[in-house]
Design an enzyme around this catalytic site. Structure first.
Site, PDB file in Angstrom:
ATOM      1  N   LYS A 120      11.857  -2.370  -1.100  1.00  0.00           N
ATOM      2  CA  LYS A 120      11.550  -3.602  -0.373  1.00  0.00           C
ATOM      3  C   LYS A 120      12.545  -3.862   0.765  1.00  0.00           C
ATOM      4  O   LYS A 120      12.228  -4.555   1.717  1.00  0.00           O
ATOM      5  CB  LYS A 120      11.481  -4.779  -1.326  1.00  0.00           C
ATOM      6  CG  LYS A 120      10.276  -4.643  -2.261  1.00  0.00           C
ATOM      7  CD  LYS A 120      10.024  -5.873  -3.095  1.00  0.00           C
ATOM      8  CE  LYS A 120       8.723  -5.765  -3.865  1.00  0.00           C
ATOM      9  NZ  LYS A 120       8.767  -4.752  -4.944  1.00  0.00           N
TER      10      LYS A 120
HETATM   11  C1  LIG Z   1       7.686  -4.130  -5.446  1.00  0.00           C
HETATM   12  C2  LIG Z   1       7.818  -2.853  -6.195  1.00  0.00           C
HETATM   13  C3  LIG Z   1       6.712  -2.017  -6.471  1.00  0.00           C
HETATM   14  C4  LIG Z   1       5.304  -2.403  -6.096  1.00  0.00           C
HETATM   15  O1  LIG Z   1       5.070  -2.403  -4.707  1.00  0.00           O
HETATM   16  P1  LIG Z   1       3.807  -3.155  -4.082  1.00  0.00           P
HETATM   17  O2  LIG Z   1       3.988  -3.107  -2.633  1.00  0.00           O
HETATM   18  O3  LIG Z   1       3.833  -4.560  -4.638  1.00  0.00           O
HETATM   19  O4  LIG Z   1       2.583  -2.420  -4.544  1.00  0.00           O
HETATM   20  C5  LIG Z   1       6.942  -0.821  -7.118  1.00  0.00           C
HETATM   21  N1  LIG Z   1       8.181  -0.452  -7.498  1.00  0.00           N
HETATM   22  C6  LIG Z   1       9.263  -1.212  -7.255  1.00  0.00           C
HETATM   23  C7  LIG Z   1      10.598  -0.758  -7.738  1.00  0.00           C
HETATM   24  C8  LIG Z   1       9.124  -2.438  -6.591  1.00  0.00           C
HETATM   25  O5  LIG Z   1      10.209  -3.197  -6.364  1.00  0.00           O
END
Ligand SMILES: *Cc1c(COP(=O)(O)O)cnc(C)c1O
Length: 474
Positions: A120
């Site tokens: 993120k």
């Molecule tokens: C947020 C997250 C996801 C999921 O990603 P999306 O964009 O919501 O599909 C998967 N793995 C981790 C470690 C995350 O922080």
């Protein structure tokens, strides 16, 4: 370039106008009126570009209301080896998203070398700089209100810390996050970051955020905004690393690759869909879910049936039952039929489901190259062990879900790139269970739990949260 809502009833807006907002006024999500498409010659010129150059090449096609020199400066300040410095052994931090080859044709894309060790950061760091830039121009202020079960909150806080005009009020549940995740958030002592620890569970945090956001008068008076995963700029920024990975894994643009993506809110894989629409030669986008398998069910059956309850799993960042970005994909699937999307989501929003078989729309999914699979705790542990034993690489539980499902769809001659969405250090308990050892942490985070913490523990009470905002929003 105008942006339009997937539900067709909101005004068309420019990039800077949707940057600070959440949902469109009709409840839909903003998408570009058309996807800009790279020509073969343009794609050829992109091969060999570094991350910053690629980010500019992609984002300048989607953002045309920020002067290009300013956009380039914001990108250059975001994607540096200093910010993405938690590269593992053998990875070059200058690559920003280094491609790790497990064996010929099988790769893991390291997306979690940023400050909070989860993917993120890739988009959120840019968002922080974009917000500051736009607020500077408008002399505006923004109070970001959010709820987190782990990765989103810390990524938002590390991106917004110290940014002019921005404050963050992040609600997190007292229990449920890993110790690392808690320490990471609460160790931020910046004046503009407020950790509200709620005596309750994540759903209560989310309900409070919804209740505050539904008070439109309060929201307007206190400049309340969000950084949730429906934010278009986040999705756009994420599409860049699909390009970076593609060029790193191939020798020529005649080749195709497939991506396997650990999925929750469908934000990451939606970025892959957009990269594909922009002309990147992607064979398959492989949606990997955990036990919360609403998306897997859809891509197998054509039925989208969000569940009332979310299961708590050992890949907690994918514990989501309503994939908020999925609407962007379905909008394209319907041939951008906003009336149809309104109909489908009115069923979902009243607690129902929809079935795309009856109207023939499900047949179109194949043309978009999206397939899926799901994983469970036993699969996850097995995959972490196997990858460690066979390749000597430690992966986190979410990446394990992606790899497990990705391998089920692997095709000879098509490189498979699995998105690494977090580093194992964030999920120590799962790693200890799988391997019997502790994951290695970046040295500078070794004593994270011992650092002074700034947090405010409070009951799950909407009025108390509002009062806190009033007292601290300046
Ligand atoms: C947020 C997250 C996801 C999921 O990603 P999306 O964009 O919501 O599909 C998967 N793995 C981790 C470690 C995350 O922080």
């Amino acid at each position: 370039m105008n942006y339009l809502s997937t539900r067709g009833l909101a005004p068309q807006l420019r990039f800077s106008e949707i940057l600070l907002g959440g949902l469109a006024s009709d409840g839909g999500l903003y998408v570009p009126e058309v996807y800009p498409r790279f020509t073969a010659a343009q794609l050829e010129a992109m091969r060999g570009m570094n991350y910053r150059e690629l980010a500019f090449a992609v984002l300048s096609r989607l953002i045309d209301d920020i002067p290009h020199d300013d956009l380039a400066a914001l990108i250059d300040k975001t994607y540096t080896a200093e910010v993405y410095r938690h590269a593992g052994p053998g990875e070059n931090a200058e690559d920003i998203t280094p491609l790790k080859t497990l064996e010929p044709g099988l790769h893991v894309l390291a997306l979690s070398n940023g400050p909070t060790l989860a993917f993120k950061d890739m988009a959120m760091q840019l968002l922080g700089n974009l917000f500051e830039y736009v607020l500077d121009k408008t002399h505006g202020e923004l109070n970001i209100l959010g709820a987190t079960s782990g990765d989103t909150g810390s990524a938002a806080e590390y991106a917004m810390r110290g940014k002019r005009g921005v404050r963050v009020f992040m609600l997190s549940p007292e229990h449920g996050m890993t110790r690392f995740q808690q320490a990471q958030m609460y160790a931020l002592t910046d004046a503009n970051i407020h950790n509200l620890v709620i005596r309750g569970v994540f759903d209560q945090c989310q309900d409070i955020v919804k209740a505050v956001s539904n008070d439109l008068e309060f929201k307007a008076r206190h400049h309340i905004g969000a950084v949730n995963s429906i934010n278009w700029a986040r999705v756009a920024a994420q599409s860049v690393y699909y390009f970076k990975a593609y060029f790193a894994a191939t020798q020529s643009n005649d080749q195709q690759v497939s991506f396997s993506v650990p999925s929750g809110n469908f934000g990451n894989v939606c970025a892959g869909h957009i990269a594909r629409q922009m002309g990147l030669p992607i064979k398959k986008l492989i949606v990997a879910t955990n036990e919360n398998d609403v998306l897997d069910e859809f891509f197998k059956t054509g039925i989208y049936r969000p569940r009332p309850e979310t299961k708590h799993t050992s890949s907690p960042s994918m514990d989501i039952s309503k994939a908020s970005n999925f609407e962007r994909f379905v909008f394209d699937l319907t041939g951008r039929d906003a009336a149809k999307v309104r109909g489908l989501w009115s069923a979902v929003e009243s607690g129902g489901s929809f079935d795309l078989n009856a109207n023939g729309l499900f047949d179109r999914v194949a043309g978009f190259g999206v397939v899926s699979g799901s994983s469970n705790h036993a699969n996850r542990m097995d995959t972490i062990r196997t990858v460690y034993e066979v390749y000597g690489t430690m992966i986190d539980p979410h990446t394990a879900d992606g790899l497990k499902v990705g391998l089920e769809h692997r095709e000879p001659g098509v490189p498979l790139i699995c998105m690494e969405t977090a580093q194992p250090a964030k999920f120590e308990d799962a790693i200890r269970e799988a391997l019997g050892i502790e994951p290695v942490r970046p040295a500078e985070l070794a004593d994270l739990e011992a650092q002074p913490q700034k947090k405010h523990v409070m009951d799950a009470d909407v009025d108390a949260v509002k009062q806190f905002i009033v007292d601290h929003a300046g």
